[in-house]
Design a protein around this motif. Structure first.
Motif, mmCIF file in Angstrom:
data_model
loop_
_atom_site.group_PDB
_atom_site.id
_atom_site.type_symbol
_atom_site.label_atom_id
_atom_site.label_comp_id
_atom_site.label_asym_id
_atom_site.label_seq_id
_atom_site.Cartn_x
_atom_site.Cartn_y
_atom_site.Cartn_z
ATOM 1 N N HIS A 459 0.680 -1.013 0.113
ATOM 2 C CA HIS A 459 0.067 0.070 -0.102
ATOM 3 C C HIS A 459 1.075 1.292 -0.127
ATOM 4 N N GLN A 460 1.908 1.375 0.776
ATOM 5 C CA GLN A 460 2.823 2.613 1.001
ATOM 6 C C GLN A 460 3.511 2.603 -0.355
ATOM 7 N N GLU A 461 3.808 1.897 -1.000
ATOM 8 C CA GLU A 461 4.818 1.943 -2.088
ATOM 9 C C GLU A 461 4.025 2.122 -3.533
ATOM 10 N N PHE A 462 3.128 1.407 -3.526
ATOM 11 C CA PHE A 462 2.357 1.315 -4.741
ATOM 12 C C PHE A 462 0.842 1.629 -4.633
ATOM 13 N N GLY A 463 0.593 2.725 -3.722
ATOM 14 C CA GLY A 463 -0.862 2.917 -3.407
ATOM 15 C C GLY A 463 -1.506 3.614 -4.682
ATOM 16 N N ALA A 464 -0.716 4.263 -5.502
ATOM 17 C CA ALA A 464 -1.386 4.723 -6.830
ATOM 18 C C ALA A 464 -1.942 3.770 -7.790
ATOM 19 N N ALA A 536 17.860 -3.784 -12.585
ATOM 20 C CA ALA A 536 16.719 -3.386 -11.650
ATOM 21 C C ALA A 536 15.566 -2.942 -12.462
ATOM 22 N N TYR A 537 15.382 -2.659 -13.604
ATOM 23 C CA TYR A 537 14.105 -1.896 -14.240
ATOM 24 C C TYR A 537 14.093 -2.715 -15.708
ATOM 25 N N ASN A 538 12.971 -3.341 -15.964
ATOM 26 C CA ASN A 538 12.488 -3.793 -17.450
ATOM 27 C C ASN A 538 11.509 -2.905 -17.797
ATOM 28 N N TRP A 539 11.140 -3.151 -19.223
ATOM 29 C CA TRP A 539 10.146 -2.230 -19.693
ATOM 30 C C TRP A 539 8.853 -2.289 -18.971
ATOM 31 N N LEU A 540 8.448 -3.211 -18.450
ATOM 32 C CA LEU A 540 7.177 -3.261 -17.835
ATOM 33 C C LEU A 540 7.298 -2.469 -16.447
ATOM 34 N N ASP A 541 8.533 -2.708 -15.825
ATOM 35 C CA ASP A 541 8.822 -1.690 -14.710
ATOM 36 C C ASP A 541 8.710 -0.221 -14.850
ATOM 37 N N GLY A 542 9.234 0.110 -16.058
ATOM 38 C CA GLY A 542 9.083 1.584 -16.769
ATOM 39 C C GLY A 542 7.623 1.849 -16.712
ATOM 40 N N LYS A 543 6.897 1.003 -17.516
ATOM 41 C CA LYS A 543 5.523 1.479 -17.763
ATOM 42 C C LYS A 543 4.556 1.523 -16.257
ATOM 43 N N ALA A 544 5.021 0.503 -15.186
ATOM 44 C CA ALA A 544 4.213 0.618 -13.877
ATOM 45 C C ALA A 544 4.770 1.783 -13.517
ATOM 46 N N SER A 545 6.235 2.312 -13.394
ATOM 47 C CA SER A 545 6.493 3.296 -12.644
ATOM 48 C C SER A 545 5.841 4.562 -12.977
ATOM 49 N N PHE A 546 5.833 4.749 -14.401
ATOM 50 C CA PHE A 546 5.064 6.072 -14.945
ATOM 51 C C PHE A 546 3.774 6.092 -14.447
ATOM 52 N N GLN A 547 3.017 4.794 -14.487
ATOM 53 C CA GLN A 547 1.763 4.870 -13.906
ATOM 54 C C GLN A 547 1.617 5.328 -12.646
ATOM 55 N N ASN A 549 3.820 7.276 -10.847
ATOM 56 C CA ASN A 549 4.409 8.631 -10.615
ATOM 57 C C ASN A 549 4.554 8.984 -12.183
ATOM 58 N N PRO A 550 3.595 9.647 -12.482
ATOM 59 C CA PRO A 550 3.815 10.127 -13.924
ATOM 60 C C PRO A 550 4.745 11.393 -14.230
ATOM 61 N N THR A 551 5.245 11.901 -13.009
ATOM 62 C CA THR A 551 6.457 13.114 -13.122
ATOM 63 C C THR A 551 7.801 12.065 -12.656
ATOM 64 N N GLY A 552 7.719 11.216 -12.525
ATOM 65 C CA GLY A 552 8.930 10.587 -12.124
ATOM 66 C C GLY A 552 9.878 10.231 -13.100
ATOM 67 N N PRO A 553 10.870 9.352 -12.686
ATOM 68 C CA PRO A 553 12.123 9.307 -13.637
ATOM 69 C C PRO A 553 11.945 8.420 -14.600
ATOM 70 N N ASN A 554 11.033 7.622 -14.755
ATOM 71 C CA ASN A 554 10.609 6.935 -16.095
ATOM 72 C C ASN A 554 9.427 7.215 -16.753
ATOM 73 N N GLN A 555 9.969 8.081 -17.943
ATOM 74 C CA GLN A 555 9.005 8.680 -18.675
ATOM 75 C C GLN A 555 8.880 7.869 -20.275
ATOM 76 N N PRO A 556 7.746 7.824 -20.711
ATOM 77 C CA PRO A 556 7.594 7.230 -21.998
ATOM 78 C C PRO A 556 8.516 8.013 -22.957
ATOM 79 N N ILE A 557 8.905 7.261 -23.922
ATOM 80 C CA ILE A 557 9.888 7.663 -25.210
ATOM 81 C C ILE A 557 9.087 7.269 -26.279
ATOM 82 N N PRO A 558 8.238 7.935 -26.961
ATOM 83 C CA PRO A 558 7.728 7.312 -28.503
ATOM 84 C C PRO A 558 9.169 7.107 -29.234
ATOM 85 N N LYS A 559 9.141 5.965 -29.727
ATOM 86 C CA LYS A 559 10.586 5.606 -30.358
ATOM 87 C C LYS A 559 10.797 6.329 -31.703
ATOM 88 N N GLY A 560 9.562 6.540 -32.447
ATOM 89 C CA GLY A 560 9.806 7.415 -33.744
ATOM 90 C C GLY A 560 10.493 6.271 -34.690
#
Length: 735
Positions: A459-464, A536-547, A549-560
């Motif tokens: 709850h404390q770490e993933f309350g979002a 420590a971080y895979n693609w799904l972790d990045g996706k979860a982290s952005f979900q 904390n949307p302003t956190g260190p893991n941001q989506p990058i449209p690969k273009g």
């Protein structure tokens, strides 16, 4: 500054410089000026001197200039005729103290090579660890940056009572601090008292017995200096930046017990340079006005039951301790604790019994938040040595919860259960293993407490993303087998989902700028086929982290647009990296070691380096301490690959990337791999053999050399020719 403290610190500094210089003169006669000096296995030379002066002390003769600097720094001893009521002279004396003590300790390594263990934990014969080598430093130093460890307490001396010493140590651990121990008071030192009281000491429990004399304080201050150099972007010799970094980022303090000698005053004055105050239980003069330190510089007469809280307050450290309602202590300080045979009450899983853990998402009406059930015998129902099967089933629900997040949350079980004092958790999924110590049982441990920990911390770490968490624990074989069947089905579905993802199937990658605080130009790009180099971080972790904390260190990058599929150039990645690095990095390849390789901070699991003579690539993991065919050890290579720089031919990588289909694609992929340490090769052997088979060369696995075949390029080249390694026939990779 207090005249008493000022005069005592200056007196102490003179004594210490005299002592160190006498040791130097003796060593000079014994070994000669060309004899090498160093702390074990470090690229930072003598780190305080290196960081403050930029001087590389590599030989005994190099110390001469440093002693001259010490004499320049030393003010005149205070007397009735000479009165220096200022902070600056005492600070200079403190700096001279550390320079002298660091050289004194380096000479000790020459005269008494076995005085310290030079290891991560004490041995049965020796309690004192000495200076942390770079393997330990890299592993632990990053914790001072990511907040896992906000700082350290440099303990000088000890309370006389072992119970009091243990209570203070425990309280500091609960604040997630490291405890660096030095010297003794009235014949008692903290580390020995803790050991007598059955407390485990060593890096794994954050109770670090550096040395049994006050001079070993330089190992603590030197550790802080290395954090600034390695992770803060501070250059050697930029003393001002180092001191400011540590004042603002490393929340450390000195905690002194018992009578304070002139030498202790000198060391305390030295610590103030870094913004580290001194808190004492003894009746000494106080220095309460602010100045160099955030708040007071010296606070004394503090009762033992208040000293930890007072130290936290004086240092200005904001510690957030989330109290979990269990009878055992709880926190990251206990994550490395080991439950050995003599301490063991019982165990579950790990091949001893059936063990499994799994987290699944459910509908909101299927989960009762806070529900923790136990079906089967509890600890109080069994005798010592009676092992039980165990299944831990965590069911979660949330409006933002997605099935892709399940393995991310489940992976938290390992460290969260390990945070419980007296409990040891190893492995995951259906190879998990839990050991319960006698100490935890004596305090009233129940299996339900695991449920309370998982409920509270998730709850404390993933309350979002979580609204409800319920935990079901089974210790009956029949029920454990039921959960095992469910878990295997879940694992298979997950692996298929993850395994089906490639860099081509996903249009969005993720950034990780978690380490920009210590490598400002570094931007890690995480793709489905390339996880973060820290492992420590895979693609799904990045996706979860952005979900979460949307302003956190893991941001989506449209690969273009993919402008070069072999090098892994993507227009969207280059645009993002250019912006996120503030223009320091304009172009980065995802799949090349030679062409604009990805930057690194310093937290990589391993380093890849080109071996020109072999026309191949070597990879060395952080735990390997020996020489590599590149002519450099890991610590030296780290300087080439880290710091947010792009250095063609050197790159930080994760172990997982070693079996990716995108591995060094621009250089020819896995066929270019020629050397790695045996320990790493064995660790990833199953996946590596499968990767070799996937490219139609199952025999390649045996062609990859280790240190057993050689540690020079010439030796590896001979082995490659003997085996017919494909890299010999490949196009030259250099250039």
């Amino acid at each position: 500054m207090s005249k008493i403290i000022c005069s005592a610190a200056i007196r102490g500094a003179h004594k210490i410089v005299d002592m160190a210089e006498a040791a130097y003169e003796e060593a000079l006669k014994k070994f000669g000026p060309e004899h090498e000096v160093s702390f074990p296995n470090t690229a930072y030379y003598l780190p305080i001197i290196y960081s403050m002066l930029g001087a590389k002390v590599e030989k005994l003769g190099d110390m001469k200039a440093i002693f001259q600097e010490c004499r320049t720094l030393l003010p005149a001893i205070v007397s009735d005729k000479i009165w220096l009521p200022y902070l600056a002279p005492a600070l200079d004396a403190g700096m001279a103290t550390y320079f002298a003590e660091e050289m004194y300790e380096a000479i000790r390594y020459l005269n008494e090579p076995n005085f310290y263990t030079k290891s991560e934990e004490p041995t049965s014969e020796n309690l004192w660890l000495g200076a942390a080598d770079d393997v330990i430093f890299r592993k632990r130093g990053v914790e001072f940056v990511d907040g896992t460890a906000p700082g350290f307490a440099a303990i000088v001396g000890s309370p006389e009572d072992k119970a009091v010493a243990s209570k203070i140590a425990l309280e500091l651990q609960e604040k997630n601090l490291y405890i660096f121990m030095h010297d003794q008071s009235k014949g008692k030192n903290m580390a020995e008292l803790l050991k007598e009281n059955g407390v485990q000491v060593g890096w794994n429990t954050r109770l670090v017995p550096f040395g049994k004399s006050y001079t070993s304080v330089v190992f603590a201050i030197g550790f802080a200096c290395r954090v600034a150099l390695a992770f803060g972007g501070v250059k050697p010799g930029d003393y001002r930046a180092n001191l400011i970094y540590n004042k603002n980022r490393t929340f450390a303090f000195v905690m002194a017990f018992g009578p304070v000698s002139d030498e202790w005053y000198a060391n305390a004055a030295g610590a103030i340079n870094w913004g580290f105050p001194t808190i004492s239980d003894y009746d000494i003069p106080q220095v309460l006005p602010t100045g160099i330190c955030t708040y007071e510089h010296v606070v004394s007469n503090v009762p033992h039951d208040e000293i930890v809280q007072k130290a936290i307050e004086v240092r200005g450290l904001k510690v957030s301790v989330n109290k979990i309602d269990i009878p055992m202590s709880f926190g990251p300080a206990f994550e490395g604790e080991r439950i050995r045979k003599d301490d063991l009450f019982m165990e579950c899983g790990g091949g001893r019994t059936t063990g499994v853990e799994v987290l699944i998402s459910k509908e909101m009406d299927e989960v009762e938040d806070g529900k923790v059930i136990l079906e089967g015998p509890d600890i109080s129902d069994i005798k010592q040595g009676q092992n039980l099967p165990i299944a831990i089933l965590v069911e979660v629900a949330g409006r933002e919860m997605q099935s892709d997040f399940e393995p991310i949350l489940e992976r938290q079980f390992h460290h969260l259960i390990n945070y419980v004092q007296g409990i040891m958790h190893i492995g995951q999924r259906n190879i998990m293993w839990v050991r319960i110590g006698k100490g935890a049982v004596e305090k009233g441990f129940s299996f339900k407490h695991i449920g309370k920990v998982l409920h509270g911390k998730l709850h404390q770490e993933f309350g979002a993303i979580l609204d409800k968490v319920q935990v079901k624990i089974y210790t009956v074989q029949e029920k454990v087998e039921e959960v095992m069947a469910l878990a295997k089905q879940v694992y298979t579905e997950r692996d298929l989902r993850l395994g089906a993802m490639t860099d081509e199937t996903e249009e969005v990658f993720y950034s990780c700028t978690l380490c920009q605080s210590f490598a400002p130009s570094h931007v890690c790009v995480i793709t489905p086929e390339r996880i973060g180099m820290c492992g420590a971080y895979n693609w799904l972790d990045g996706k979860a982290s952005f979900q979460i904390n949307p302003t956190g260190p893991n941001q989506p990058i449209p690969k273009g647009e993919c402008t070069d599929p072999d090098n892994g150039y993507f227009s969207g990645i280059n645009e993002f990296v250019n912006q996120a690095s503030r223009g320091a990095v304009t172009e980065v390849s995802c799949y090349s070691l030679m062409n604009n390789p990805m930057t690194a901070c310093g937290c990589f699991e391993a380093i890849a380096a080109m071996l020109p003579q072999c026309n191949g690539i070597m990879v060395v993991n952080r735990d390997y301490m020996g020489m590599t065919p590149s002519g450099m050890k890991f610590t030296t290579l780290a300087g080439m690959a880290g710091g947010g720089m792009q250095t063609p031919g050197f790159m930080g990588v994760s172990k997982h990337f070693m079996t990716s289909k995108k591995l060094f694609k621009a250089e020819g992929g896995l066929k270019r791999m020629v050397w790695m340490p045996k320990m790493m090769k064995e660790e990833i052997s199953e996946k590596l053999k499968a990767a070799c088979a996937d490219i139609g060369m199952p025999e390649l696995y045996d062609m990859i050399a280790t240190e057993e075949q050689g540690t020079t390029e010439a030796e590896i080249l001979a082995f490659m020719k003997e085996k017919g390694h494909p890299a010999l026939e490949m196009e030259a990779a250099m250039g």
